[in-house]
Design a protein around this motif. Structure first.
Motif, PDB file in Angstrom:
ATOM      1  N   ILE A  78      33.285  29.555  53.026  1.00 26.09           N
ATOM      2  CA  ILE A  78      33.881  30.213  54.204  1.00 26.09           C
ATOM      3  C   ILE A  78      33.944  31.708  53.959  1.00 26.09           C
ATOM      4  O   ILE A  78      34.391  32.159  52.896  1.00 26.09           O
ATOM      5  N   ASN A  79      33.508  32.484  54.940  1.00 24.77           N
ATOM      6  CA  ASN A  79      33.565  33.938  54.852  1.00 24.77           C
ATOM      7  C   ASN A  79      34.978  34.408  55.228  1.00 24.77           C
ATOM      8  O   ASN A  79      35.395  34.246  56.376  1.00 24.77           O
ATOM      9  N   PRO A  80      35.766  34.962  54.303  1.00 23.34           N
ATOM     10  CA  PRO A  80      37.148  35.379  54.599  1.00 23.34           C
ATOM     11  C   PRO A  80      37.259  36.361  55.762  1.00 23.34           C
ATOM     12  O   PRO A  80      38.179  36.271  56.570  1.00 23.34           O
ATOM     13  N   SER A  81      36.305  37.294  55.851  1.00 31.88           N
ATOM     14  CA  SER A  81      36.352  38.284  56.926  1.00 31.88           C
ATOM     15  C   SER A  81      36.173  37.614  58.286  1.00 31.88           C
ATOM     16  O   SER A  81      36.900  37.897  59.235  1.00 31.88           O
ATOM     17  N   ALA A  82      35.208  36.695  58.390  1.00 32.15           N
ATOM     18  CA  ALA A  82      34.971  35.976  59.645  1.00 32.15           C
ATOM     19  C   ALA A  82      36.162  35.096  59.979  1.00 32.15           C
ATOM     20  O   ALA A  82      36.562  34.981  61.141  1.00 32.15           O
ATOM     21  N   HIS A  83      36.735  34.479  58.945  1.00 29.31           N
ATOM     22  CA  HIS A  83      37.912  33.628  59.155  1.00 29.31           C
ATOM     23  C   HIS A  83      39.084  34.447  59.700  1.00 29.31           C
ATOM     24  O   HIS A  83      39.794  33.998  60.606  1.00 29.31           O
ATOM     25  N   LYS A  84      39.251  35.652  59.159  1.00 30.18           N
ATOM     26  CA  LYS A  84      40.336  36.512  59.606  1.00 30.18           C
ATOM     27  C   LYS A  84      40.160  36.912  61.062  1.00 30.18           C
ATOM     28  O   LYS A  84      41.120  36.926  61.849  1.00 30.18           O
ATOM     29  N   GLN A  85      38.923  37.229  61.447  1.00 35.38           N
ATOM     30  CA  GLN A  85      38.649  37.589  62.836  1.00 35.38           C
ATOM     31  C   GLN A  85      38.908  36.409  63.770  1.00 35.38           C
ATOM     32  O   GLN A  85      39.453  36.572  64.875  1.00 35.38           O
ATOM     33  N   THR A  86      38.525  35.220  63.338  1.00 37.77           N
ATOM     34  CA  THR A  86      38.767  34.015  64.141  1.00 37.77           C
ATOM     35  C   THR A  86      40.254  33.795  64.350  1.00 37.77           C
ATOM     36  O   THR A  86      40.697  33.431  65.447  1.00 37.77           O
ATOM     37  N   GLN A  87      41.038  34.004  63.284  1.00 35.38           N
ATOM     38  CA  GLN A  87      42.492  33.840  63.390  1.00 35.38           C
ATOM     39  C   GLN A  87      43.099  34.857  64.354  1.00 35.38           C
ATOM     40  O   GLN A  87      44.026  34.540  65.103  1.00 35.38           O
ATOM     41  N   LYS A  88      42.564  36.078  64.339  1.00 38.77           N
ATOM     42  CA  LYS A  88      43.059  37.114  65.258  1.00 38.77           C
ATOM     43  C   LYS A  88      42.819  36.711  66.708  1.00 38.77           C
ATOM     44  O   LYS A  88      43.683  36.855  67.572  1.00 38.77           O
ATOM     45  N   ILE A  89      41.615  36.213  66.971  1.00 34.80           N
ATOM     46  CA  ILE A  89      41.270  35.780  68.327  1.00 34.80           C
ATOM     47  C   ILE A  89      42.162  34.617  68.749  1.00 34.80           C
ATOM     48  O   ILE A  89      42.644  34.550  69.881  1.00 34.80           O
ATOM     49  N   LYS A  90      42.396  33.706  67.817  1.00 34.99           N
ATOM     50  CA  LYS A  90      43.222  32.537  68.107  1.00 34.99           C
ATOM     51  C   LYS A  90      44.646  32.956  68.457  1.00 34.99           C
ATOM     52  O   LYS A  90      45.245  32.468  69.415  1.00 34.99           O
ATOM     53  N   LEU A  91      45.194  33.885  67.669  1.00 31.49           N
ATOM     54  CA  LEU A  91      46.554  34.364  67.929  1.00 31.49           C
ATOM     55  C   LEU A  91      46.634  35.103  69.259  1.00 31.49           C
ATOM     56  O   LEU A  91      47.622  35.011  69.980  1.00 31.49           O
ATOM     57  N   ALA A  92      45.562  35.841  69.582  1.00 29.62           N
ATOM     58  CA  ALA A  92      45.546  36.611  70.829  1.00 29.62           C
ATOM     59  C   ALA A  92      45.561  35.693  72.048  1.00 29.62           C
ATOM     60  O   ALA A  92      46.067  36.056  73.108  1.00 29.62           O
ATOM     61  N   THR A  93      44.988  34.481  71.901  1.00 26.05           N
ATOM     62  CA  THR A  93      44.931  33.561  73.039  1.00 26.05           C
ATOM     63  C   THR A  93      46.123  32.621  73.080  1.00 26.05           C
ATOM     64  O   THR A  93      46.329  31.942  74.085  1.00 26.05           O
ATOM     65  N   GLU A  94      46.906  32.559  72.026  1.00 22.70           N
ATOM     66  CA  GLU A  94      48.058  31.657  71.991  1.00 22.70           C
ATOM     67  C   GLU A  94      49.313  32.366  72.496  1.00 22.70           C
ATOM     68  O   GLU A  94      50.331  32.430  71.811  1.00 22.70           O
ATOM     69  N   ARG A  95      49.240  32.888  73.688  1.00 23.29           N
ATOM     70  CA  ARG A  95      50.386  33.601  74.249  1.00 23.29           C
ATOM     71  C   ARG A  95      51.337  32.625  74.923  1.00 23.29           C
ATOM     72  O   ARG A  95      50.910  31.717  75.641  1.00 23.29           O
ATOM     73  N   PRO A  96      52.645  32.787  74.711  1.00 23.08           N
ATOM     74  CA  PRO A  96      53.615  31.875  75.325  1.00 23.08           C
ATOM     75  C   PRO A  96      53.668  32.022  76.843  1.00 23.08           C
ATOM     76  O   PRO A  96      53.320  33.085  77.391  1.00 23.08           O
ATOM     77  N   PHE A  97      54.121  30.967  77.504  1.00 26.61           N
ATOM     78  CA  PHE A  97      54.167  30.923  78.960  1.00 26.61           C
ATOM     79  C   PHE A  97      54.911  32.131  79.525  1.00 26.61           C
ATOM     80  O   PHE A  97      54.468  32.736  80.508  1.00 26.61           O
ATOM     81  N   ARG A  98      56.044  32.495  78.926  1.00 31.78           N
ATOM     82  CA  ARG A  98      56.861  33.586  79.467  1.00 31.78           C
ATOM     83  C   ARG A  98      56.091  34.896  79.504  1.00 31.78           C
ATOM     84  O   ARG A  98      56.132  35.621  80.503  1.00 31.78           O
ATOM     85  N   GLU A  99      55.380  35.228  78.428  1.00 33.48           N
ATOM     86  CA  GLU A  99      54.619  36.481  78.381  1.00 33.48           C
ATOM     87  C   GLU A  99      53.519  36.510  79.439  1.00 33.48           C
ATOM     88  O   GLU A  99      53.335  37.516  80.131  1.00 33.48           O
ATOM     89  N   VAL A 100      52.797  35.405  79.559  1.00 32.12           N
ATOM     90  CA  VAL A 100      51.717  35.337  80.539  1.00 32.12           C
ATOM     91  C   VAL A 100      52.271  35.421  81.953  1.00 32.12           C
ATOM     92  O   VAL A 100      51.725  36.120  82.819  1.00 32.12           O
ATOM     93  N   ALA A 101      53.398  34.720  82.191  1.00 30.19           N
ATOM     94  CA  ALA A 101      54.012  34.724  83.523  1.00 30.19           C
ATOM     95  C   ALA A 101      54.469  36.128  83.913  1.00 30.19           C
ATOM     96  O   ALA A 101      54.286  36.549  85.063  1.00 30.19           O
TER      97      ALA A 101
END
Length: 263
Positions: A78-101
């Protein structure tokens, strides 16, 4: 191998310089005085680098723990740099309902009238935020929302429940557009909500009663504005709000027409 004392006492110089700490792990000391952890490695015969954060916010112990984690990833291919970028994208899309609303509300109602704007926000705060506000939008399922809407309607607030559900649908559609979720889950229980019974407003159908109403309007002793509005409404049959908010510029006296009733 550098020690904690050496890292702590490292002073900035005219140019940036690097202190090697462990296998692949180093500390970049900037001319500005900031100190940044770096982990350098090879992946598929290419030199790569991933940042581990700032010192002292990230201690040497924490930096070494992250180094070991990344070395384990390399052993697994596993490439650590690619893994880190994937985690960033994942966190960016996991926004709670209240924030999105709140994002949706700020954009959708920025040109709305203030009263309706506050009413929508108040419904979100009362009925939705306490129950699903902290849950990532993508993790909210249809039964969660349906139970909330159903409980509102069971209290007798049938139309309020439908309005709250409509807001939920628009929030999810906004979430789909932004990449926070995959679909509008309110469609899963479409047609399952209660409908309020239609109640027609009473009206006068008898000619004598209509004549009496017109005479009462003509003999009204209130303000001239209210009396004029009553008499005009007998001829044009518009909503009270349309009549009250109309302007002289809407009237074309030459053609005897009233234009732009919707404004």
């Amino acid at each position: 191998m550098a020690t904690n004392i050496e890292i702590k006492n490292a002073k900035p110089k005219n140019n940036d310089y690097t202190i090697n700490v462990d296998a692949g792990l180093s500390l970049l000391v900037k001319a500005t005085g900031s100190k940044l952890w770096r982990f350098r490695y090879s992946f598929l015969k290419k030199r790569c680098m991933v940042s581990l954060g700032k010192y002292p916010q990230i201690s040497m112990k924490q930096a070494k723990a992250k180094q070991r984690e990344y070395m384990d990833m390399l052993e697994q291919g596993i490439n650590p740099s690619a893994h880190k970028q994937t985690q960033k994208i994942k966190l960016a899309t996991e926004r709670p309902f209240r924030e999105v609303a709140l994002d949706w509300h700020a954009k959708h109602y920025q040109h709305s009238n203030d009263r309706h704007n506050k009413l929508v926000l108040r419904r979100l705060e009362i009925y939705l935020f306490p129950l699903v506000g902290k849950i990532p939008l993508k993790d909210i399922e249809a039964p969660m929302l349906f139970n909330i809407i159903e409980s509102i309607q069971d209290l007798g607030y049938v139309e309020t429940g439908k309005c709250v559900n409509s807001c939920c649908s628009m929030i999810f559609r906004y979430g789909v557009a932004k990449g926070y979720c995959n679909r509008d889950v309110t469609q899963d229980y479409r047609g399952m909500l209660k409908n309020s019974k239609t109640k027609h407003m009473p009206t006068l159908t008898d000619e004598d009663n209509i004549g009496e109403l017109l005479r009462d309007m003509d003999e009204y002793h209130g303000t001239i504005i209210v009396k004029s509005a009553l008499l005009i409404s007998a001829y044009i049959f518009v909503r009270p709000s349309e009549l009250a908010n109309s302007k002289w510029s809407y009237i074309d006296f030459e053609k005897s027409e009233w234009l732009l009733l919707s404004l």
